[in-house]
Write an enzyme that holds these catalytic residues in place. Structure first.
Site, PDB file in Angstrom:
ATOM      1  N   LYS A   3       1.712 -37.953  30.705  1.00  0.00           N
ATOM      2  CA  LYS A   3       2.481 -37.018  31.438  1.00  0.00           C
ATOM      3  C   LYS A   3       2.389 -37.408  32.553  1.00  0.00           C
ATOM      4  O   LYS A   3       3.320 -37.265  33.743  1.00  0.00           O
ATOM      5  CB  LYS A   3       1.729 -35.735  31.054  1.00  0.00           C
TER       6      LYS A   3
ATOM      7  N   ASP B 227       6.017 -27.273  31.202  1.00  0.00           N
ATOM      8  CA  ASP B 227       4.360 -26.732  30.735  1.00  0.00           C
ATOM      9  C   ASP B 227       3.965 -25.763  31.879  1.00  0.00           C
ATOM     10  O   ASP B 227       3.248 -24.550  31.419  1.00  0.00           O
ATOM     11  CB  ASP B 227       3.343 -27.840  31.022  1.00  0.00           C
TER      12      ASP B 227
END
Length: 531
Positions: A313, A351
């Site tokens: 990420k 997220d």
């Protein structure tokens, strides 16, 4: 025996006994296989009539093969027996027989009269099958390769050489070390002048089967009850999840880029949602080691979007040509879209809102929330975060944006300090987590992988320490009810499953993938039914 569709799903059967082979064939038929590969190298038999019995009782079209030279064969088949089995298979009307191309050329170089006679007999079978008006058996010429022996040029030359044998079908099975090694296989489908069966062996080769139909594969291989090589998708998933018979040259490719990737439930959610909305896409697991190399190799517009998982990420940020301001602020990307107009990679983070709104809504639905609707229920609270990776960064920035006081615990203390500084929070050594109880009513958020399958017995914090927390959130969603959440519920805390974050971030990703609204009610239903 006839076939019911243009795309054939083949189950590879490696069995010890004829009885087990026939039982496995029955199971394969029930689960939707169109054809089976009978790997006789694994079969123990005392007389060739036992093999012939399998041919006569088969209830699915079959490929007779003798495995690959790299397999650890439990039972060897002599050249004479091999020749007899081929003859019996043809006599029984078996649909396909496989002859190893590499084996043929190996014996061609040996100047021993007995071997030369066998060589002529083997190819007499091929020619006889071509001449015979009574036999419908097709000949597959196969080759088993290592990636280290392979270049685009040698693979192309090999294809030409194998086509010259006058085989009906050619087959390549290639051991791959990286997912990028699968790309030349897709290119070979367009260069081959006869039907090609191609499979990349190993976990990183899974996409050779899932994406093969897009590039022209007419057979894909699947595992039955997980008994075959890594990299083969389960038979049931091909029929129920991926529905590969719907994949065509116009299908857009999406996937979850992670390492490991086997735990991801993304394919179980996005693929049904694509079909529900009528969007021509497929979502596949992508086991990636080197992210930048992956994007370099798979750079065409067909690879349209990606979910980014552990541990990529933060690395993904540098792979993007453009980054959404929120993702740039967080310093982590969980979604990448290839922009159709110019092919550039654009990074986003879904997220952050997914995790924080899941926590807020859990508070609002509980009896402990006394805040006005326009004030976040986590404002002013102590937000204790475990983990400082990509998901942790999203949660830290999200909590800070809602007015929470953030404290970060991470095994790598330097990473915890860097993140704490970025959100005006505090970093603490991981060893102090169990003793950290400065006040009641705190929020605990686990963004680490502790407790994720296959380590379900693990938890990042002791049960005794959980008594100080009013709410406990776990980003892990496999299993759905982690040990952390179970113990938090036992001490009376509000618990929020990572499944809720998974749904919300997936909804955000789906909108980006399809440039439209996500079917929230349908996607929630899929999760509740299958997770």
């Amino acid at each position: 025996m006839g076939f019911k569709s243009d795309l054939l799903v083949c189950t590879i059967l490696e069995c010890e006994t004829g009885e087990e082979m026939l039982m496995s064939m029955d199971l394969a038929k029930k689960q939707g296989a169109d054809i089976v590969e009978l790997c006789l190298a694994s079969l123990s038999f005392s007389h060739i009539s036992e093999v012939e019995h399998i041919f006569n009782l088969r209830n699915l079209p079959s490929i007779v093969s003798f495995g690959c030279k790299k397999q650890r064969r439990k039972h060897s088949v002599s050249e004479v027996t091999w020749h007899q089995i081929i003859n019996r298979a043809v006599a029984a009307g078996v649909e396909f027989v496989e002859i190893n191309h590499e084996y043929y050329y190996l014996i061609k170089k040996i100047r021993h009269i007995f071997v030369l006679i066998l060589q002529v007999r083997a190819w007499e079978i091929v020619n006889e099958l071509k001449r015979s008006q009574s036999s419908d058996t097709k000949v597959i010429i196969s080759n088993y390769l290592n990636t280290c022996d392979l270049t685009a040029e040698t693979l192309g030359n090999l294809i030409v050489e194998m086509q010259s044998t006058n085989a009906d079908i050619i087959k390549l099975v290639i051991d791959v070390d990286y997912i990028t090694h699968v790309a030349p296989i897709f290119r070979m489908f367009t260069h081959c002048q006869v039907p090609l069966i191609a499979r990349a062996v190993g976990e990183r080769g899974l996409i050779s089967q899932l994406l093969g139909p897009k590039y022209g594969a007419f057979i894909v291989s699947a595992s039955l009850n997980g008994k075959t090589e890594p990299g083969l998708p389960p038979l049931a998933s091909i029929r129920q999840i991926y529905k590969l018979d719907c994949v065509n040259s116009h299908t857009k490719i999406f996937g979850v880029v992670s390492n490991p990737v086997g735990h991801s439930k993304g394919p179980f959610l996005h693929n049904p949602a694509f079909r529900h909305t009528g969007f021509n896409g497929i979502y596949v697991p992508l086991l990636v080691d080197d992210l930048s190399e992956f994007f370099r190799v798979y750079s065409c517009s067909d690879f349209a979007g990606f979910s980014i998982g552990l541990p990529h990420k933060e690395t993904a940020l540098a792979c993007c040509h453009e980054v959404d301001p929120l993702a740039l602020l967080i310093g982590a990307v969980n979604t990448i879209i290839r922009r159709p107009s110019d092919g550039l990679l654009v990074g986003y983070n879904t997220d952050c809102e997914a995790s924080i709104t899941a926590i807020e809504d859990a508070y609002r639905g509980s009896s402990v929330n006394g805040r006005p609707p326009n004030v976040s229920p986590i404002s002013g609270k102590l937000f204790v975060l475990i983990g400082a990776g990509g998901a942790g960064r999203a949660m830290a920035f999200g909590a800070r944006s809602r007015g929470a006081r953030v404290v970060i615990f991470n095994r790598n203390f330097e990473r915890a300090k860097a993140l704490a500084e970025a959100v005006s929070g505090e970093a603490m050594p991981y060893e102090c987590l169990n003793g950290f109880r400065p006040e009641k009513g705190m929020i605990l958020a686990n963004s680490s992988a502790i407790g994720m399958e296959p380590n379900e017995d693990q938890t990042p914090i002791s049960k005794a320490a959980l008594a100080s927390y009013e709410l406990v959130f776990d980003a892990v969603y496999t299993p759905r009810n982690t040990r952390l959440l179970q113990e938090a519920a036992e001490v009376g805390a509000i618990v929020v499953s990572g499944v809720e974050m998974f749904i919300r971030q997936a909804l955000g990703q789906f909108k980006l993938f399809t440039r439209g609204l996500a079917p929230e009610e349908f996607m929630r239903k899929v999760v509740l039914e299958h997770f």
